[in-house]
Scaffold this active site. Sequence first.
Site, PDB file in Angstrom:
ATOM      1  N   TYR A 142      56.594  37.655   6.335  1.00 36.84           N
ATOM      2  CA  TYR A 142      57.806  37.291   5.607  1.00 36.84           C
ATOM      3  C   TYR A 142      58.922  38.315   5.817  1.00 36.84           C
ATOM      4  O   TYR A 142      60.093  37.965   5.782  1.00 36.84           O
ATOM      5  CB  TYR A 142      57.520  37.189   4.099  1.00 36.84           C
ATOM      6  CG  TYR A 142      57.038  35.825   3.668  1.00 36.84           C
ATOM      7  CD1 TYR A 142      55.842  35.310   4.154  1.00 36.84           C
ATOM      8  CD2 TYR A 142      57.774  35.061   2.776  1.00 36.84           C
ATOM      9  CE1 TYR A 142      55.389  34.070   3.763  1.00 36.84           C
ATOM     10  CE2 TYR A 142      57.326  33.808   2.370  1.00 36.84           C
ATOM     11  CZ  TYR A 142      56.140  33.319   2.867  1.00 36.84           C
ATOM     12  OH  TYR A 142      55.711  32.081   2.472  1.00 36.84           O
ATOM     13  N   LYS A 193      42.428  36.938   9.271  1.00 38.90           N
ATOM     14  CA  LYS A 193      42.006  36.408  10.572  1.00 38.90           C
ATOM     15  C   LYS A 193      41.748  37.584  11.503  1.00 38.90           C
ATOM     16  O   LYS A 193      42.477  37.830  12.462  1.00 38.90           O
ATOM     17  CB  LYS A 193      43.107  35.501  11.152  1.00 38.90           C
ATOM     18  CG  LYS A 193      43.161  34.119  10.526  1.00 38.90           C
ATOM     19  CD  LYS A 193      42.096  33.160  11.055  1.00 38.90           C
ATOM     20  CE  LYS A 193      42.383  32.743  12.491  1.00 38.90           C
ATOM     21  NZ  LYS A 193      41.286  31.855  13.006  1.00 38.90           N
ATOM     22  N   ASP A 226      40.957  30.562   7.779  1.00 38.17           N
ATOM     23  CA  ASP A 226      40.813  29.118   8.034  1.00 38.17           C
ATOM     24  C   ASP A 226      39.555  28.579   7.363  1.00 38.17           C
ATOM     25  O   ASP A 226      39.571  27.511   6.739  1.00 38.17           O
ATOM     26  CB  ASP A 226      40.845  28.814   9.545  1.00 38.17           C
ATOM     27  CG  ASP A 226      39.821  29.609  10.355  1.00 38.17           C
ATOM     28  OD1 ASP A 226      39.272  30.608   9.836  1.00 38.17           O
ATOM     29  OD2 ASP A 226      39.562  29.226  11.516  1.00 38.17           O
ATOM     30  N   ASP A 250      50.469  31.982   0.664  1.00 34.64           N
ATOM     31  CA  ASP A 250      51.408  30.882   0.439  1.00 34.64           C
ATOM     32  C   ASP A 250      50.705  29.547   0.668  1.00 34.64           C
ATOM     33  O   ASP A 250      50.773  28.631  -0.158  1.00 34.64           O
ATOM     34  CB  ASP A 250      52.601  31.043   1.402  1.00 34.64           C
ATOM     35  CG  ASP A 250      53.631  29.950   1.231  1.00 34.64           C
ATOM     36  OD1 ASP A 250      53.956  29.627   0.067  1.00 34.64           O
ATOM     37  OD2 ASP A 250      54.127  29.420   2.246  1.00 34.64           O
ATOM     38  N   ASP A 254      49.039  26.603  -2.276  1.00 38.39           N
ATOM     39  CA  ASP A 254      49.401  25.177  -2.389  1.00 38.39           C
ATOM     40  C   ASP A 254      48.140  24.306  -2.398  1.00 38.39           C
ATOM     41  O   ASP A 254      48.069  23.307  -3.114  1.00 38.39           O
ATOM     42  CB  ASP A 254      50.320  24.746  -1.228  1.00 38.39           C
ATOM     43  CG  ASP A 254      51.798  24.874  -1.589  1.00 38.39           C
ATOM     44  OD1 ASP A 254      52.144  25.796  -2.359  1.00 38.39           O
ATOM     45  OD2 ASP A 254      52.620  24.058  -1.115  1.00 38.39           O
TER      46      ASP A 254
END
Length: 369
Positions: A142, A193, A226, A250, A254
């Site tokens: 970000y 990751k 993932d 983020d 959701d």
Amino acid sequence: MTTLKLLLLPGDGIGPEVMAEVEKVAAAVAEGGEARFEFERGLVGGCAYDAHGKAISESDMALAKAADAVLFGAVGGPKWDPVPYDVRPEAGLLRLRKDLGLFANLRPAICYPALADASSLKREVVEGLDIMIVRELTGGVYFGEPKEIRDLGNGQKRGIDTQVYDTYEIERIARVAFDLARKRRNKVTSGEKRNVMKTGVLWHEVVTAVHAREFKDVTLEHQLADALAMQLVRWPKQFDVIVTDNLFGDVLSDIAAMLTGSLGMLPSASLGEADAVTGKRRALYEPVHGSAPDIAGKGLANPIAMIGSLAMAMRYSFGLGATADRIEAAIARTLAAGLRTADIRGDARSVVSTAQMGDSIVAEYRKGA
Ligand code: IPM
Ligand code: MG
């Protein structure tokens, strides 16, 4: 009783509608003598751009710094799509996070029993769900530099974002996660990751070291981000606290929101470092949902995430845990009584407006815990 200074930044879209309901709840809290509030109001996002060409003005930034806590609605909408990138609505939110040093974003996903059928997942998968996503909020892709679109001069352009994390950034967010886990079910799952990203390798190493040094009593597990996303929809009740970086957080939050029935249900707290002397933290509270321009102004928005954010402010900024519990109990009873906004409609025969939902939560709040 001390007076709590709250800065209200309703923003765009449904932000002002859901903020209006929070003001009703805050008034009920004040009326009950549990706290006294002093409200300031400011502009952020598209409305701030319309007023003064910036996503947040210097004077509103100063108010945010002076406030005990900021309550933030939502920003953005198609109206501001043509606006230059640096002053787009989201820039206001990102500046607040960065300049206030709000590195720890707490996103609790709780599935209220009455809503287990509103989720797109099966009841047994989500019923009783209570997880906390701890998202790093002031670092990573970000904010990393360079961040630009470069003209390569051969008819090609190159878009560049930079994912970057320093040891101290990972250490402090890991500590927040471990501390929270100790007050919950004592388990932290860290997501990165490391199979592809150097920041992931460092993240894994630092979280492991903080755990070994300071939090041996907490169970720590690592999942690739993932796989974590997959597990979050497969069997979310395996998680207690999830700690992850800005971008993965983020996305994962959701997903977590939908487990609870609707994005309209998820509150969040963004916290800074505790002051060495006073112990106070800078803080901003906001719903996880966005500005939902398609339903703005229609009284359709669900105010629960915003009201839940006020509850989080009571708990994390003001040490008013009992008041927070009482607001959350009022939300739960309102849902149990069958009130539904459109987003959590499920099989409900009728839906209520934003204001009716807020009024009912206020009425339940007045009845006590
Ligand atoms: C969130 C939002 C923001 C983010 C946007 C509005 C900048 O999606 O808080 O999750 O990406 O952090
Ligand atoms: Mg988001």
